[in-house]
Design a protein around this motif. Structure first.
Motif, PDB file in Angstrom:
ATOM      1  N   LEU A 123       0.861  -1.170   0.000  1.00  0.00           N
ATOM      2  CA  LEU A 123       0.000   0.000   0.000  1.00  0.00           C
ATOM      3  C   LEU A 123       0.899   1.221   0.000  1.00  0.00           C
ATOM      4  CD1 LEU A 123      -2.900  -0.536   2.573  1.00  0.00           C
ATOM      5  CD2 LEU A 123      -3.084  -0.377   0.091  1.00  0.00           C
ATOM      6  N   PHE A 124       0.662   2.150  -0.912  1.00  0.00           N
ATOM      7  CA  PHE A 124       1.509   3.339  -0.993  1.00  0.00           C
ATOM      8  C   PHE A 124       0.637   4.577  -1.169  1.00  0.00           C
ATOM      9  CE2 PHE A 124       3.695   6.548  -3.572  1.00  0.00           C
ATOM     10  CZ  PHE A 124       4.773   6.827  -2.738  1.00  0.00           C
ATOM     11  N   GLY A 125       0.848   5.552  -0.301  1.00  0.00           N
ATOM     12  CA  GLY A 125       0.122   6.805  -0.387  1.00  0.00           C
ATOM     13  C   GLY A 125       1.042   8.001  -0.226  1.00  0.00           C
ATOM     14  N   HIS A 126       0.597   9.151  -0.670  1.00  0.00           N
ATOM     15  CA  HIS A 126       1.385  10.380  -0.505  1.00  0.00           C
ATOM     16  C   HIS A 126       0.462  11.576  -0.555  1.00  0.00           C
ATOM     17  CE1 HIS A 126       1.404  11.587  -4.852  1.00  0.00           C
ATOM     18  NE2 HIS A 126       1.221  10.290  -5.021  1.00  0.00           N
ATOM     19  N   ARG A 172       5.875  20.722   1.464  1.00  0.00           N
ATOM     20  CA  ARG A 172       5.861  19.428   2.145  1.00  0.00           C
ATOM     21  C   ARG A 172       5.341  18.370   1.179  1.00  0.00           C
ATOM     22  NH1 ARG A 172       4.532  19.673   7.558  1.00  0.00           N
ATOM     23  NH2 ARG A 172       4.836  17.406   7.604  1.00  0.00           N
ATOM     24  N   TRP A 173       6.017  17.251   1.116  1.00  0.00           N
ATOM     25  CA  TRP A 173       5.562  16.122   0.310  1.00  0.00           C
ATOM     26  C   TRP A 173       5.863  14.873   1.120  1.00  0.00           C
ATOM     27  CZ3 TRP A 173       6.532  15.869  -5.674  1.00  0.00           C
ATOM     28  CH2 TRP A 173       5.656  14.947  -6.249  1.00  0.00           C
ATOM     29  N   GLU A 174       4.832  14.294   1.714  1.00  0.00           N
ATOM     30  CA  GLU A 174       4.994  13.178   2.633  1.00  0.00           C
ATOM     31  C   GLU A 174       4.430  11.899   2.013  1.00  0.00           C
ATOM     32  OE1 GLU A 174       6.590  13.512   5.371  1.00  0.00           O
ATOM     33  OE2 GLU A 174       6.581  15.682   5.730  1.00  0.00           O
ATOM     34  N   SER A 175       5.209  10.817   2.136  1.00  0.00           N
ATOM     35  CA  SER A 175       4.781   9.517   1.634  1.00  0.00           C
ATOM     36  C   SER A 175       4.680   8.518   2.777  1.00  0.00           C
ATOM     37  CB  SER A 175       5.782   8.979   0.596  1.00  0.00           C
ATOM     38  OG  SER A 175       5.867   9.832  -0.523  1.00  0.00           O
ATOM     39  N   TRP A 176       3.874   7.495   2.588  1.00  0.00           N
ATOM     40  CA  TRP A 176       3.774   6.412   3.556  1.00  0.00           C
ATOM     41  C   TRP A 176       3.514   5.103   2.813  1.00  0.00           C
ATOM     42  CZ3 TRP A 176      -0.850   3.778   3.456  1.00  0.00           C
ATOM     43  CH2 TRP A 176      -1.947   4.444   2.897  1.00  0.00           C
ATOM     44  N   SER A 177       3.881   3.998   3.441  1.00  0.00           N
ATOM     45  CA  SER A 177       3.666   2.708   2.796  1.00  0.00           C
ATOM     46  C   SER A 177       3.471   1.620   3.837  1.00  0.00           C
ATOM     47  CB  SER A 177       4.843   2.344   1.885  1.00  0.00           C
ATOM     48  OG  SER A 177       6.020   2.127   2.649  1.00  0.00           O
ATOM     49  N   MET A 178       2.813   0.555   3.426  1.00  0.00           N
ATOM     50  CA  MET A 178       2.630  -0.644   4.242  1.00  0.00           C
ATOM     51  C   MET A 178       2.866  -1.845   3.340  1.00  0.00           C
ATOM     52  SD  MET A 178      -0.900   0.303   6.277  1.00  0.00           S
ATOM     53  CE  MET A 178      -1.160   1.934   7.001  1.00  0.00           C
ATOM     54  N   GLU A 234       3.355   7.536   7.804  1.00  0.00           N
ATOM     55  CA  GLU A 234       1.982   7.288   8.217  1.00  0.00           C
ATOM     56  C   GLU A 234       1.054   8.289   7.541  1.00  0.00           C
ATOM     57  OE1 GLU A 234       1.080   8.291  12.314  1.00  0.00           O
ATOM     58  OE2 GLU A 234       2.963   9.370  12.475  1.00  0.00           O
ATOM     59  N   PRO A 235      -0.188   7.877   7.250  1.00  0.00           N
ATOM     60  CA  PRO A 235      -1.150   8.814   6.661  1.00  0.00           C
ATOM     61  C   PRO A 235      -1.401   9.988   7.599  1.00  0.00           C
ATOM     62  CG  PRO A 235      -1.932   6.542   6.510  1.00  0.00           C
ATOM     63  CD  PRO A 235      -0.730   6.518   7.394  1.00  0.00           C
ATOM     64  N   GLY A 236      -1.568  11.164   7.027  1.00  0.00           N
ATOM     65  CA  GLY A 236      -1.873  12.341   7.828  1.00  0.00           C
ATOM     66  C   GLY A 236      -0.677  13.085   8.365  1.00  0.00           C
ATOM     67  N   ALA A 237       0.549  12.671   8.007  1.00  0.00           N
ATOM     68  CA  ALA A 237       1.745  13.345   8.527  1.00  0.00           C
ATOM     69  C   ALA A 237       1.828  14.791   8.073  1.00  0.00           C
ATOM     70  CB  ALA A 237       3.004  12.590   8.096  1.00  0.00           C
ATOM     71  N   LEU A 238       1.192  15.103   6.952  1.00  0.00           N
ATOM     72  CA  LEU A 238       1.256  16.466   6.422  1.00  0.00           C
ATOM     73  C   LEU A 238       0.585  17.470   7.351  1.00  0.00           C
ATOM     74  CD1 LEU A 238       2.288  17.777   3.742  1.00  0.00           C
ATOM     75  CD2 LEU A 238      -0.083  17.715   2.959  1.00  0.00           C
ATOM     76  N   ALA A 239      -0.330  17.005   8.195  1.00  0.00           N
ATOM     77  CA  ALA A 239      -1.071  17.909   9.075  1.00  0.00           C
ATOM     78  C   ALA A 239      -0.196  18.501  10.174  1.00  0.00           C
ATOM     79  CB  ALA A 239      -2.260  17.176   9.701  1.00  0.00           C
ATOM     80  N   ARG A 240       0.940  17.869  10.467  1.00  0.00           N
ATOM     81  CA  ARG A 240       1.829  18.388  11.510  1.00  0.00           C
ATOM     82  C   ARG A 240       2.776  19.428  10.910  1.00  0.00           C
ATOM     83  NH1 ARG A 240       1.891  12.809  12.639  1.00  0.00           N
ATOM     84  NH2 ARG A 240       3.928  12.573  11.690  1.00  0.00           N
ATOM     85  N   PRO A 241       2.712  20.683  11.336  1.00  0.00           N
ATOM     86  CA  PRO A 241       3.549  21.731  10.735  1.00  0.00           C
ATOM     87  C   PRO A 241       5.020  21.560  11.095  1.00  0.00           C
ATOM     88  CG  PRO A 241       2.378  22.602  12.636  1.00  0.00           C
ATOM     89  CD  PRO A 241       1.839  21.219  12.410  1.00  0.00           C
ATOM     90  N   LEU A 242       5.874  22.057  10.208  1.00  0.00           N
ATOM     91  CA  LEU A 242       7.309  22.048  10.459  1.00  0.00           C
ATOM     92  C   LEU A 242       7.750  23.390  11.031  1.00  0.00           C
ATOM     93  CD1 LEU A 242       8.888  20.356   7.296  1.00  0.00           C
ATOM     94  CD2 LEU A 242       8.619  19.362   9.565  1.00  0.00           C
ATOM     95  N   ARG A 243       8.599  23.332  12.034  1.00  0.00           N
ATOM     96  CA  ARG A 243       9.184  24.562  12.559  1.00  0.00           C
ATOM     97  C   ARG A 243      10.298  25.023  11.627  1.00  0.00           C
ATOM     98  NH1 ARG A 243      11.328  22.564  18.104  1.00  0.00           N
ATOM     99  NH2 ARG A 243      12.049  20.985  16.645  1.00  0.00           N
ATOM    100  N   LEU A 244      10.728  26.276  11.811  1.00  0.00           N
ATOM    101  CA  LEU A 244      11.795  26.819  10.977  1.00  0.00           C
ATOM    102  C   LEU A 244      13.058  25.971  11.094  1.00  0.00           C
ATOM    103  CD1 LEU A 244      13.021  28.954   9.136  1.00  0.00           C
ATOM    104  CD2 LEU A 244      13.497  30.350  11.174  1.00  0.00           C
ATOM    105  N   LEU A 245      13.402  25.565  12.306  1.00  0.00           N
ATOM    106  CA  LEU A 245      14.591  24.736  12.509  1.00  0.00           C
ATOM    107  C   LEU A 245      14.459  23.408  11.774  1.00  0.00           C
ATOM    108  CD1 LEU A 245      17.331  24.385  13.860  1.00  0.00           C
ATOM    109  CD2 LEU A 245      16.161  23.512  15.902  1.00  0.00           C
TER     110      LEU A 245
END
Length: 267
Positions: free
Chosen positions: A197-200, A209-215, A232-243
């Protein structure tokens, strides 16, 4: 056959699927480009290890399934063919033939290679592993992925050929989520076997941001017994800090340089 090329030309994101030498299905997301009229992807050397098994594959599937790259209610398309891999270690071919396409479709490239000065400073971004799809079969349609958190590509071996369709994750089975139940299966009934299973998902309109996940596991009917996960699905929802963004940029440069050097030393 002709309808696949126009779709590939205008698509923002696409998927590349293959079967490695151990018989495991593999997939990645990439920016679609046309190289001398042929569907292609141009991968930075940071992804060299990820596609190591593709170098020995004799069949590859190029797919466009993300609804943001499809017009209206159109179906996705999957085209299977023979991969041709070109190591453009000096980046000349990419810079002349493909860079303009990437700058239009993938905005993060503009911060690295949108001028001669940036190209010199970020020289490591220009060398590419170019994968072209040759001797293509008639494309097959598949359902579009309209929900990146629940819709995924299902990739199964059909001999050396990857068989690709879009399915929906309908729920987890098992206390540890070690099995996933799938819906909208587009494949005929078959014996249990290996499946991926592959999603992005990606942020719009900047694609920063371009996040992929697979099982990866064994598919039996509509149940996938998961043996290995990445992301994991939904990782894009977590914002990235500047660092985090700065660290990610430095890591990308290190991985590109390492991939280029390793390939130069190998040859």
């Amino acid at each position: 056959m002709t309808e696949f090329v126009p779709l590939w030309r205008r698509a923002i994101a696409a998927e590349v699927c293959w079967i490695d030498h151990e018989g495991h299905p593999c997939a990645l997301a990439a920016t679609p480009v046309l190289d001398q009229g042929a569907p292609a992807v141009a991968l930075p050397y940071s992804r060299a290890c990820q596609i190591a098994g593709l170098r020995s594959a004799t069949s590859v599937a190029f797919a466009v399934t993300d609804s943001r790259s499809l017009r209206g209610a159109r179906q996705g398309l999957v085209s299977v063919g023979v991969p041709e891999i070109i190591d453009d270690l000096d980046g000349d071919h990419f810079a002349v033939e493909l860079l303009k396409q990437e700058l239009v479709k993938y905005p993060p490239s503009r911060t690295l290679a949108d001028s001669p000065l940036l190209c010199r400073e970020n020289w490591w971004w220009l060398p590419r592993i170019i994968v072209r799809l040759t001797r293509r079969e008639q494309p097959e349609s598949t359902a579009p992925r309209t929900n990146p958190e629940r819709h995924a590509l299902l990739v199964r071996p059909e001999g050396i050929r990857p068989r690709v369709s879009v399915v929906e994750l309908t729920g987890n089975d098992g206390a540890d989520g070690d099995a996933v139940r799938l819906g909208n299966l587009a494949l005929p009934d078959s014996a249990p076997g290996t499946a991926l299973l592959f999603g992005h998902d990606y942020s719009m309109p900047d694609l920063e941001r371009w996040e992929s996940w697979s099982m990866l596991g064994t598919l039996d009917g509509d149940l996938l017994g998961v043996e290995r996960r990445t992301g994991e699905p939904g990782a894009l929802a977590r914002p990235l800090r500047l660092l985090d963004r700065l660290r990610r940029q430095r890591a990308l440069q290190r991985e590109c340089v390492r991939g280029i050097r390793e390939h130069e030393n190998h040859w």
